[in-house]
Motif scaffolding. Structure first.
Motif, PDB file in Angstrom:
ATOM      1  N   ALA A  13      -1.074  11.662   0.507  1.00 17.81           N
ATOM      2  CA  ALA A  13       0.011  11.097  -0.300  1.00 17.81           C
ATOM      3  C   ALA A  13      -0.468   9.881  -1.081  1.00 17.81           C
ATOM      4  O   ALA A  13      -0.137   9.715  -2.266  1.00 17.81           O
ATOM      5  N   VAL A  14      -1.252   9.033  -0.433  1.00 14.20           N
ATOM      6  CA  VAL A  14      -1.795   7.839  -1.091  1.00 14.20           C
ATOM      7  C   VAL A  14      -2.754   8.229  -2.210  1.00 14.20           C
ATOM      8  O   VAL A  14      -2.702   7.682  -3.320  1.00 14.20           O
ATOM      9  N   GLU A  15      -3.617   9.185  -1.932  1.00 15.35           N
ATOM     10  CA  GLU A  15      -4.591   9.624  -2.943  1.00 15.35           C
ATOM     11  C   GLU A  15      -3.885  10.227  -4.156  1.00 15.35           C
ATOM     12  O   GLU A  15      -4.264   9.954  -5.305  1.00 15.35           O
ATOM     13  N   LEU A  16      -2.867  11.024  -3.917  1.00 13.95           N
ATOM     14  CA  LEU A  16      -2.140  11.663  -5.013  1.00 13.95           C
ATOM     15  C   LEU A  16      -1.394  10.620  -5.845  1.00 13.95           C
ATOM     16  O   LEU A  16      -1.406  10.669  -7.083  1.00 13.95           O
ATOM     17  N   ALA A  17      -0.767   9.658  -5.182  1.00 14.90           N
ATOM     18  CA  ALA A  17      -0.029   8.616  -5.898  1.00 14.90           C
ATOM     19  C   ALA A  17      -0.956   7.799  -6.789  1.00 14.90           C
ATOM     20  O   ALA A  17      -0.564   7.359  -7.877  1.00 14.90           O
ATOM     21  N   GLY A  18      -2.191   7.632  -6.339  1.00 13.12           N
ATOM     22  CA  GLY A  18      -3.160   6.837  -7.095  1.00 13.12           C
ATOM     23  C   GLY A  18      -3.559   7.453  -8.422  1.00 13.12           C
ATOM     24  O   GLY A  18      -4.128   6.768  -9.290  1.00 13.12           O
ATOM     25  N   LYS A  19      -3.255   8.725  -8.605  1.00 15.26           N
ATOM     26  CA  LYS A  19      -3.616   9.411  -9.851  1.00 15.26           C
ATOM     27  C   LYS A  19      -2.624   9.166 -10.976  1.00 15.26           C
ATOM     28  O   LYS A  19      -2.880   9.521 -12.117  1.00 15.26           O
ATOM     29  N   TYR A  20      -1.475   8.553 -10.638  1.00 19.40           N
ATOM     30  CA  TYR A  20      -0.411   8.383 -11.628  1.00 19.40           C
ATOM     31  C   TYR A  20      -0.030   6.911 -11.744  1.00 19.40           C
ATOM     32  O   TYR A  20       0.151   6.225 -10.735  1.00 19.40           O
ATOM     33  N   ALA A  21       0.107   6.452 -12.975  1.00 17.60           N
ATOM     34  CA  ALA A  21       0.415   5.040 -13.207  1.00 17.60           C
ATOM     35  C   ALA A  21       1.809   4.675 -12.735  1.00 17.60           C
ATOM     36  O   ALA A  21       2.047   3.569 -12.253  1.00 17.60           O
ATOM     37  N   GLN A  22       2.739   5.600 -12.866  1.00 14.88           N
ATOM     38  CA  GLN A  22       4.129   5.325 -12.531  1.00 14.88           C
ATOM     39  C   GLN A  22       4.846   6.613 -12.115  1.00 14.88           C
ATOM     40  O   GLN A  22       4.496   7.693 -12.563  1.00 14.88           O
ATOM     41  N   GLY A  23       5.818   6.462 -11.238  1.00 16.12           N
ATOM     42  CA  GLY A  23       6.685   7.593 -10.913  1.00 16.12           C
ATOM     43  C   GLY A  23       6.307   8.374  -9.675  1.00 16.12           C
ATOM     44  O   GLY A  23       7.074   9.237  -9.236  1.00 16.12           O
ATOM     45  N   LEU A  24       5.140   8.090  -9.083  1.00 13.03           N
ATOM     46  CA  LEU A  24       4.730   8.788  -7.860  1.00 13.03           C
ATOM     47  C   LEU A  24       4.254   7.750  -6.851  1.00 13.03           C
ATOM     48  O   LEU A  24       3.368   6.951  -7.144  1.00 13.03           O
ATOM     49  N   TYR A  25       4.861   7.805  -5.644  1.00 17.75           N
ATOM     50  CA  TYR A  25       4.598   6.794  -4.632  1.00 17.75           C
ATOM     51  C   TYR A  25       4.333   7.466  -3.289  1.00 17.75           C
ATOM     52  O   TYR A  25       4.459   8.687  -3.157  1.00 17.75           O
ATOM     53  N   ALA A  26       3.961   6.665  -2.299  1.00 20.22           N
ATOM     54  CA  ALA A  26       3.586   7.218  -0.996  1.00 20.22           C
ATOM     55  C   ALA A  26       4.235   6.432   0.136  1.00 20.22           C
ATOM     56  O   ALA A  26       4.444   5.220   0.043  1.00 20.22           O
ATOM     57  N   ALA A  27       4.538   7.155   1.218  1.00 22.71           N
ATOM     58  CA  ALA A  27       4.918   6.554   2.494  1.00 22.71           C
ATOM     59  C   ALA A  27       3.915   7.033   3.528  1.00 22.71           C
ATOM     60  O   ALA A  27       3.461   8.183   3.466  1.00 22.71           O
ATOM     61  N   ILE A  28       3.561   6.158   4.465  1.00 22.00           N
ATOM     62  CA  ILE A  28       2.559   6.506   5.470  1.00 22.00           C
ATOM     63  C   ILE A  28       3.152   6.341   6.870  1.00 22.00           C
ATOM     64  O   ILE A  28       3.889   5.400   7.133  1.00 22.00           O
ATOM     65  N   GLY A  29       2.845   7.295   7.744  1.00 18.94           N
ATOM     66  CA  GLY A  29       3.365   7.188   9.097  1.00 18.94           C
ATOM     67  C   GLY A  29       3.075   8.416   9.935  1.00 18.94           C
ATOM     68  O   GLY A  29       2.580   9.428   9.431  1.00 18.94           O
ATOM     69  N   LEU A  30       3.419   8.298  11.211  1.00 21.21           N
ATOM     70  CA  LEU A  30       3.191   9.368  12.183  1.00 21.21           C
ATOM     71  C   LEU A  30       4.535   9.930  12.647  1.00 21.21           C
ATOM     72  O   LEU A  30       5.348   9.226  13.262  1.00 21.21           O
ATOM     73  N   HIS A  31       4.769  11.180  12.326  1.00 16.44           N
ATOM     74  CA  HIS A  31       6.003  11.898  12.673  1.00 16.44           C
ATOM     75  C   HIS A  31       6.175  11.910  14.194  1.00 16.44           C
ATOM     76  O   HIS A  31       5.202  12.058  14.936  1.00 16.44           O
ATOM     77  N   PRO A  32       7.414  11.748  14.686  1.00 18.41           N
ATOM     78  CA  PRO A  32       7.610  11.686  16.142  1.00 18.41           C
ATOM     79  C   PRO A  32       7.128  12.911  16.905  1.00 18.41           C
ATOM     80  O   PRO A  32       6.711  12.792  18.063  1.00 18.41           O
ATOM     81  N   MET A  33       7.162  14.095  16.289  1.00 17.90           N
ATOM     82  CA  MET A  33       6.670  15.282  16.997  1.00 17.90           C
ATOM     83  C   MET A  33       5.170  15.201  17.227  1.00 17.90           C
ATOM     84  O   MET A  33       4.662  15.662  18.253  1.00 17.90           O
ATOM     85  N   TYR A  34       4.448  14.616  16.278  1.00 19.33           N
ATOM     86  CA  TYR A  34       3.011  14.427  16.462  1.00 19.33           C
ATOM     87  C   TYR A  34       2.732  13.274  17.429  1.00 19.33           C
ATOM     88  O   TYR A  34       1.728  13.265  18.130  1.00 19.33           O
ATOM     89  N   ALA A  35       3.631  12.299  17.435  1.00 16.72           N
ATOM     90  CA  ALA A  35       3.437  11.121  18.277  1.00 16.72           C
ATOM     91  C   ALA A  35       3.441  11.463  19.765  1.00 16.72           C
ATOM     92  O   ALA A  35       2.849  10.750  20.564  1.00 16.72           O
ATOM     93  N   ALA A  36       4.139  12.552  20.121  1.00 20.35           N
ATOM     94  CA  ALA A  36       4.188  12.965  21.532  1.00 20.35           C
ATOM     95  C   ALA A  36       3.762  14.419  21.681  1.00 20.35           C
ATOM     96  O   ALA A  36       4.290  15.163  22.505  1.00 20.35           O
ATOM     97  N   SER A  37       2.782  14.807  20.896  1.00 17.07           N
ATOM     98  CA  SER A  37       2.384  16.222  20.844  1.00 17.07           C
ATOM     99  C   SER A  37       1.740  16.719  22.131  1.00 17.07           C
ATOM    100  O   SER A  37       1.662  17.920  22.365  1.00 17.07           O
ATOM    101  N   GLU A  38       1.292  15.795  22.990  1.00 16.42           N
ATOM    102  CA  GLU A  38       0.666  16.232  24.237  1.00 16.42           C
ATOM    103  C   GLU A  38       1.674  16.835  25.213  1.00 16.42           C
ATOM    104  O   GLU A  38       1.289  17.496  26.177  1.00 16.42           O
ATOM    105  N   PHE A  39       2.960  16.640  24.950  1.00 23.08           N
ATOM    106  CA  PHE A  39       3.994  17.126  25.868  1.00 23.08           C
ATOM    107  C   PHE A  39       4.608  18.458  25.454  1.00 23.08           C
ATOM    108  O   PHE A  39       5.366  19.053  26.209  1.00 23.08           O
ATOM    109  N   ILE A  40       4.324  18.904  24.238  1.00 23.05           N
ATOM    110  CA  ILE A  40       4.908  20.150  23.746  1.00 23.05           C
ATOM    111  C   ILE A  40       3.841  20.968  23.021  1.00 23.05           C
ATOM    112  O   ILE A  40       2.795  20.453  22.643  1.00 23.05           O
TER     113      ILE A  40
END
Length: 274
Positions: free
Chosen positions: A45-72
């Motif tokens: 998402a960050v890399e893609l946003a960097g290709k455009y001067a305006q109008g495309l942005y990024a959020a970064i984070g770890l989805h809760p399902m991945y955060a506890a993936s060892e249990f499911i």
């Protein structure tokens, strides 16, 4: 102008035509925030946003399902891509470094709690929930450190998310894909949060929420490539299909399309400082 506050154009579903989709939407004055679900999708998402001067942005984070993936047991999502690499311990420093590489990082997300898929044993379920909460709190700290809002993913866990947010100071954001009750909606807005609405409003009845929550507290999104509105059935969801969600909100509130588009755009610009 419209802001799709939750898209995933960096996902595998758009590998062959991501730039064309982005350019087509920007030409129609639709801005996008591509939201990460783990380090790999956040980085894309960050890399893609960097290709455009305006109008495309990024959020970064770890989805809760991945955060506890060892249990499911998680299944690979072909639309998301081969991103199910182990990330059982949230590495805040790694995400801080990613954010430092781009001014286009406007939020931490998607983060939160998700109890939809869960372990069967009581002991494992308790551990599963506690692990998600631990990582959620760590990512709220990341947002504070970066001085950005959060994009919350919450499924079958609104009361726990609200309880955690009530202990926090200096946190704001949006509850993505809101399907909770009116009472829960009011608790979020009392905490200064926005509610994000997308094509799921054609499947889940949240009419009373849309009618009763101030437009000042609403954002619109697509969650593309998922949750295609029924008007585009059979197609991969794209940011331009956000118009159907806006039309539905306008209809329920008895206002015109432009009023909803204008206000939700103002809200997005204010929250994400774009």
């Amino acid at each position: 102008m419209i802001v799709d506050t939750h898209s995933h154009v960096q996902f595998h579903a758009f590998d062959k035509d991501a730039d064309q989709v982005i350019e087509k939407n920007l030409a129609q004055h639709i801005w996008m925030i591509n939201v990460g679900t783990n380090y790999q999708t956040s980085q894309k998402a960050v890399e893609l946003a960097g290709k455009y001067a305006q109008g495309l942005y990024a959020a970064i984070g770890l989805h809760p399902m991945y955060a506890a993936s060892e249990f499911i047991k998680l299944k690979t999502d072909p639309d998301e891509g081969e991103f199910l690499l182990p990330e059982q311990d949230f590495d805040k420093e790694k995400y801080l470094a990613l954010a430092s590489r781009s001014k286009k990082v406007v939020a931490v997300g998607e983060i939160g709690l998700d109890y939809y898929y869960k372990p069967k044993s009581k002991e494992k379920l308790t551990q599963f929930k506690e692990k998600q909460k631990k990582v959620f709190l760590e990512q709220l700290d990341l947002a504070k450190e970066l001085n950005v809002p959060v994009i919350l993913h919450c499924r079958m866990a609104h009361d726990d998310v609200i309880e955690i947010l009530q202990t926090q100071e200096g946190i704001t954001g949006v509850v993505h894909c809101f399907t909770g009750t009116l009472e829960q909606a009011k608790k979020y807005t009392a905490l200064g949060f926005y509610l994000g609405f997308n094509g799921i409003i054609f499947k889940f009845n949240v009419d009373e929420v849309i009618k009763n929550i101030p437009l000042d507290n609403m954002l619109v999104e697509t969650d593309c490539p998922y949750l295609t509105p029924p008007q585009e059935a059979g197609k991969r969801n794209e940011p331009m299909f956000i118009k159907h969600t806006i039309e539905k909100i306008a209809e329920l509130r008895g206002v015109d399309f432009q009023e909803v588009a204008k206000k939700t755009t103002e809200n997005a610009k204010k929250l994400f400082k774009i």
